[in-house]
Design a protein around this motif. Sequence first.
Motif, PDB file in Angstrom:
ATOM      1  N   SER A 145       0.838  -1.239  -0.071  1.00 22.94           N
ATOM      2  CA  SER A 145      -0.190  -0.046  -0.007  1.00 22.94           C
ATOM      3  C   SER A 145       0.994   1.228  -0.040  1.00 22.94           C
ATOM      4  O   SER A 145       2.120   1.196   0.353  1.00 22.94           O
ATOM      5  CB  SER A 145      -0.952   0.026   1.146  1.00 22.94           C
ATOM      6  OG  SER A 145      -0.237  -0.042   2.432  1.00 22.94           O
ATOM      7  N   ILE A 146       0.114   2.433  -0.089  1.00 20.50           N
ATOM      8  CA  ILE A 146       0.857   3.652  -0.224  1.00 20.50           C
ATOM      9  C   ILE A 146       1.667   3.939   1.211  1.00 20.50           C
ATOM     10  O   ILE A 146       2.929   4.189   1.360  1.00 20.50           O
ATOM     11  CB  ILE A 146       0.154   4.737  -0.642  1.00 20.50           C
ATOM     12  CG1 ILE A 146      -0.623   4.545  -2.057  1.00 20.50           C
ATOM     13  CG2 ILE A 146       0.812   6.136  -0.612  1.00 20.50           C
ATOM     14  CD1 ILE A 146      -1.451   5.546  -2.347  1.00 20.50           C
ATOM     15  N   MET A 147       0.789   3.648   2.354  1.00 21.28           N
ATOM     16  CA  MET A 147       1.307   3.937   3.512  1.00 21.28           C
ATOM     17  C   MET A 147       1.288   2.341   4.324  1.00 21.28           C
ATOM     18  O   MET A 147       0.283   1.882   4.098  1.00 21.28           O
ATOM     19  CB  MET A 147       0.375   4.826   4.432  1.00 21.28           C
ATOM     20  CG  MET A 147       0.909   6.334   4.468  1.00 21.28           C
ATOM     21  SD  MET A 147      -0.154   7.069   5.659  1.00 21.28           S
ATOM     22  CE  MET A 147      -0.141   5.979   7.238  1.00 21.28           C
ATOM     23  N   LEU A 148       2.545   1.960   4.712  1.00 22.11           N
ATOM     24  CA  LEU A 148       2.504   0.726   5.123  1.00 22.11           C
ATOM     25  C   LEU A 148       1.823   0.825   6.719  1.00 22.11           C
ATOM     26  O   LEU A 148       1.743   1.952   7.212  1.00 22.11           O
ATOM     27  CB  LEU A 148       3.908   0.149   5.394  1.00 22.11           C
ATOM     28  CG  LEU A 148       4.557  -0.020   4.251  1.00 22.11           C
ATOM     29  CD1 LEU A 148       6.178  -0.397   4.418  1.00 22.11           C
ATOM     30  CD2 LEU A 148       4.056  -1.336   3.700  1.00 22.11           C
ATOM     31  N   PRO A 149       1.411  -0.247   7.265  1.00 23.74           N
ATOM     32  CA  PRO A 149       0.922  -0.295   8.510  1.00 23.74           C
ATOM     33  C   PRO A 149       1.701   0.482   9.585  1.00 23.74           C
ATOM     34  O   PRO A 149       2.907  -0.464   9.940  1.00 23.74           O
ATOM     35  CB  PRO A 149       0.607  -1.816   8.936  1.00 23.74           C
ATOM     36  CG  PRO A 149       0.585  -2.406   7.553  1.00 23.74           C
ATOM     37  CD  PRO A 149       1.687  -1.801   6.627  1.00 23.74           C
ATOM     38  N   GLN A 150       1.532   1.342  10.328  1.00 18.59           N
ATOM     39  CA  GLN A 150       2.268   1.933  11.087  1.00 18.59           C
ATOM     40  C   GLN A 150       2.754   1.186  12.330  1.00 18.59           C
ATOM     41  O   GLN A 150       3.682   1.705  13.160  1.00 18.59           O
ATOM     42  CB  GLN A 150       1.736   3.359  11.385  1.00 18.59           C
ATOM     43  CG  GLN A 150       1.591   4.358  10.182  1.00 18.59           C
ATOM     44  CD  GLN A 150       2.891   4.714   9.693  1.00 18.59           C
ATOM     45  OE1 GLN A 150       3.775   5.297  10.052  1.00 18.59           O
ATOM     46  NE2 GLN A 150       3.354   4.187   8.270  1.00 18.59           N
ATOM     47  N   SER A 151       1.981   0.480  12.849  1.00 20.01           N
ATOM     48  CA  SER A 151       2.169  -0.356  14.062  1.00 20.01           C
ATOM     49  C   SER A 151       3.329  -1.164  13.822  1.00 20.01           C
ATOM     50  O   SER A 151       4.088  -1.499  14.723  1.00 20.01           O
ATOM     51  CB  SER A 151       0.892  -1.449  14.202  1.00 20.01           C
ATOM     52  OG  SER A 151       0.980  -2.401  13.029  1.00 20.01           O
ATOM     53  N   ILE A 152       3.940  -1.481  12.626  1.00 19.34           N
ATOM     54  CA  ILE A 152       5.013  -2.217  12.265  1.00 19.34           C
ATOM     55  C   ILE A 152       6.077  -1.345  11.736  1.00 19.34           C
ATOM     56  O   ILE A 152       7.439  -1.528  12.120  1.00 19.34           O
ATOM     57  CB  ILE A 152       4.728  -3.985  11.540  1.00 19.34           C
ATOM     58  CG1 ILE A 152       3.370  -4.295  11.898  1.00 19.34           C
ATOM     59  CG2 ILE A 152       5.888  -4.464  11.403  1.00 19.34           C
ATOM     60  CD1 ILE A 152       3.582  -5.046  13.354  1.00 19.34           C
ATOM     61  N   TYR A 153       5.610  -0.632  10.700  1.00 23.59           N
ATOM     62  CA  TYR A 153       6.618   0.112   9.934  1.00 23.59           C
ATOM     63  C   TYR A 153       6.476   1.393  10.034  1.00 23.59           C
ATOM     64  O   TYR A 153       5.983   2.283   9.239  1.00 23.59           O
ATOM     65  CB  TYR A 153       6.438  -0.395   8.480  1.00 23.59           C
ATOM     66  CG  TYR A 153       6.522  -1.775   8.380  1.00 23.59           C
ATOM     67  CD1 TYR A 153       7.741  -2.582   8.068  1.00 23.59           C
ATOM     68  CD2 TYR A 153       5.312  -2.653   8.107  1.00 23.59           C
ATOM     69  CE1 TYR A 153       7.845  -3.976   7.783  1.00 23.59           C
ATOM     70  CE2 TYR A 153       5.488  -3.926   7.742  1.00 23.59           C
ATOM     71  CZ  TYR A 153       6.677  -4.616   7.639  1.00 23.59           C
ATOM     72  OH  TYR A 153       6.626  -5.758   7.349  1.00 23.59           O
ATOM     73  N   SER A 154       6.675   2.137  11.343  1.00 24.86           N
ATOM     74  CA  SER A 154       6.449   3.354  11.541  1.00 24.86           C
ATOM     75  C   SER A 154       7.298   4.428  10.997  1.00 24.86           C
ATOM     76  O   SER A 154       8.514   4.161  10.561  1.00 24.86           O
ATOM     77  CB  SER A 154       6.563   3.764  12.881  1.00 24.86           C
ATOM     78  OG  SER A 154       7.967   3.317  13.409  1.00 24.86           O
TER      79      SER A 154
END
Length: 393
Positions: free
Chosen positions: A135-144
């Motif tokens: 995705s454009i923004m990765l999951p911030q819980s893992i890839y902040s």
Amino acid sequence: MFTTVNRYSLPLCSLLLLTSSVVTASEWQLSGFIGQGFVAGEDTQFIVGEDSSTFDITEAAFAVSWKPIEHVRFASALTFRQWGTLSEADVMFDYLFAEYSHQVGEGMLGIRAGRFKNETGFYSSTRDVPFTRPSIMLPQSIYSDYFRDAQLHIEGGDLFGMHQVLDGVVDWHISVGQVNVTEDLDRNVMGSTDFGEFSAEDYYSGDIEFQNDYLRLGVSYYDAEISFDPFIPGYYYPGDIRLKNWVFSGQFRYERLELTAEYLKGDRVTNGLVAPIEADDLYDPSVGYYIDLRAYLPNEVELFVRYDKHIDNTDDPDGTNYEAVYGSPAYFGYTKDWTFGARWFPSNDWLLAVEYHDVEGASWVTPIVSPDPLTQAKHWSLFALQLSYRFQW
């Protein structure tokens, strides 16, 4: 020559592209991409800033891999990246290393030295390439994005291997060195570059993954430390931040469906920064996870829905103690993000991606040390659009 795989196996594609010069006779590989995006936010300044929207979402890279002799490879990628308020426009080496590898049975062992990307989770090493992230923004819980400088670019050494096991492949890495820190980290954590600067300390990590045609499993651990040197005595204090995180990853593919989940559990160890250095470190146990369901439709279209959750301190999951101690609203202690998105490949070299984030909480909204409830609501949203083109020879 580049290895060609089905687009439903993008993680495997990334692995093969990174290792293809070891197993093919090609001496030179050249590739690159450029991506331009747009992000609009509502009730937030995260990424978008004061204008509530931004076109400063630009990524570009040119990569070269050269294999002068059978077991030796040199690889480099020069990148340009700006990511709204999180990353100012800059040109840098994404990686630059020398590598020696040798075939062992049906597998391979190797070692590289220089600057390289960390291997945490499924997407860390390829997170800046639009075609190899989900995705454009990765999951911030893992890839902040706010802490990317504290864990992404490693300058040191990496011992790695790839082995045939049963009906799949095991890929592993053991890395040591230091992270490469830029002024983006100063702004994202402290709010400005005027207060002081972060410097790199020790980094080490381990990662192992197994993958076959329908299953992908992985376990990662990394320990990354950065130190802070204040410019204004008494306003902030000397100190350090240490991240000690485990990441467990799993992915299952069946026909045109794909289910991916990753879980992070670890400690953020701090001392100093907002108070004088004390004898005992402050441990904040954190947790994050996401679940992503994706459908690969005809005409090269992907649809996905994802739930992403982050708790800054598991001893205070709803942020009540955070509000009592620091005075900021409790919602800065956690984040829940529902993402709905689509990706379309009109050709092999073009990608159009769009996604919408419906968010509650703000634990990964910058600046981390001094969040502002006047510019960040409890409930907020982001809309993102990106068009990307890639080339290779």
